[in-house]
Design a protein around this motif. Structure first.
Motif, PDB file in Angstrom:
ATOM      1  N   ASN A  66      -9.657 -27.108   7.571  1.00 41.69           N
ATOM      2  CA  ASN A  66      -8.779 -27.368   8.838  1.00 41.69           C
ATOM      3  C   ASN A  66      -7.320 -28.109   8.438  1.00 41.69           C
ATOM      4  OD1 ASN A  66     -10.599 -26.110  10.689  1.00 41.69           O
ATOM      5  ND2 ASN A  66     -12.030 -27.757  10.276  1.00 41.69           N
ATOM      6  N   ALA A  69      -5.022 -25.530   7.235  1.00 39.93           N
ATOM      7  CA  ALA A  69      -4.615 -24.921   8.696  1.00 39.93           C
ATOM      8  C   ALA A  69      -3.410 -25.497   9.198  1.00 39.93           C
ATOM      9  CB  ALA A  69      -5.674 -24.220   9.357  1.00 39.93           C
ATOM     10  N   LEU A  73       0.224 -24.329   9.795  1.00 37.10           N
ATOM     11  CA  LEU A  73       0.648 -24.042  11.318  1.00 37.10           C
ATOM     12  C   LEU A  73       1.877 -24.861  11.701  1.00 37.10           C
ATOM     13  CD1 LEU A  73      -2.646 -23.493  13.098  1.00 37.10           C
ATOM     14  CD2 LEU A  73      -1.139 -21.919  12.902  1.00 37.10           C
ATOM     15  N   MET A 114       1.639 -21.415  21.828  1.00 35.75           N
ATOM     16  CA  MET A 114       0.395 -20.993  20.955  1.00 35.75           C
ATOM     17  C   MET A 114       0.053 -21.855  19.759  1.00 35.75           C
ATOM     18  SD  MET A 114      -0.434 -16.983  19.464  1.00 35.75           S
ATOM     19  CE  MET A 114       0.912 -17.330  18.167  1.00 35.75           C
ATOM     20  N   TYR A 115       1.052 -22.119  18.934  1.00 32.77           N
ATOM     21  CA  TYR A 115       1.075 -22.740  17.679  1.00 32.77           C
ATOM     22  C   TYR A 115       0.557 -24.072  17.829  1.00 32.77           C
ATOM     23  CZ  TYR A 115       3.457 -19.153  15.178  1.00 32.77           C
ATOM     24  OH  TYR A 115       3.659 -17.775  14.387  1.00 32.77           O
ATOM     25  N   HIS A 118      -3.145 -23.865  18.577  1.00 34.01           N
ATOM     26  CA  HIS A 118      -3.926 -23.672  17.372  1.00 34.01           C
ATOM     27  C   HIS A 118      -3.984 -25.130  16.346  1.00 34.01           C
ATOM     28  CE1 HIS A 118      -5.162 -19.783  17.995  1.00 34.01           C
ATOM     29  NE2 HIS A 118      -3.957 -19.376  18.107  1.00 34.01           N
ATOM     30  N   GLN A 121      -6.628 -27.374  17.925  1.00 31.78           N
ATOM     31  CA  GLN A 121      -7.651 -27.012  17.765  1.00 31.78           C
ATOM     32  C   GLN A 121      -8.180 -27.573  16.308  1.00 31.78           C
ATOM     33  OE1 GLN A 121      -7.987 -22.735  18.088  1.00 31.78           O
ATOM     34  NE2 GLN A 121     -10.269 -22.632  17.741  1.00 31.78           N
ATOM     35  N   HIS A 122      -7.306 -27.110  15.469  1.00 32.86           N
ATOM     36  CA  HIS A 122      -7.776 -27.245  13.843  1.00 32.86           C
ATOM     37  C   HIS A 122      -7.587 -28.831  13.640  1.00 32.86           C
ATOM     38  CE1 HIS A 122      -8.466 -23.529  12.386  1.00 32.86           C
ATOM     39  NE2 HIS A 122      -7.183 -23.002  12.914  1.00 32.86           N
TER      40      HIS A 122
END
Length: 126
Positions: A66, A69, A73, A114-115, A118, A121-122
């Motif tokens: 994570n 990620a 991102l 959107m990024y 995400h 979330q991570h």
């Protein structure tokens, strides 16, 4: 409907006022907020820590994946932010000539949102 059949409309004036209010952004904002609050109150989601199965699964996931990620991102987010700024500067200069060109910033803005979702979330799972 009565007007379509060739008859005069006999609807009270208050009903016609309500039909105009449906198209108001304030009406949609209030109704969306009320519906979201009602749905949240009815469903009442619990946190992952409250469920033992979820907490055990969360502990089993390696956090370094994570973190990688989130960093990847974040770099893509910065690139898209730079792209949005450059697009906006180009559109700002030419928007007087063609007003519909302002919609060129929308895809970049949606990708940025959107990024960000995400990344959040991570980041929760690191």
């Amino acid at each position: 409907m009565a007007k379509c059949m060739g008859q005069d409309s006999t609807a009270p004036k208050a009903w016609s006022m309500q039909a105009d209010n449906v198209h108001s952004p304030l009406f949609w904002a209030v109704s969306t907020g009320a519906f979201s609050t009602l749905a949240y109150a009815c469903l009442w989601p619990s946190s992952c820590a409250a469920a033992s199965v979820c907490a055990d699964t969360h502990q089993a996931v390696p956090s370094n994946l994570n973190m990688h990620a989130v960093s990847g991102l974040s770099m893509v987010l910065l690139m898209e932010l730079m792209s949005l700024v450059s697009t906006y500067q180009g559109v700002r200069e030419t928007s007087a000539l063609a007003p519909e060109i302002r919609s060129r910033c929308l895809p970049s803005l949606l990708l940025i949102l959107m990024y960000m979702v995400h990344i959040g979330q991570h980041a929760v799972f690191t």
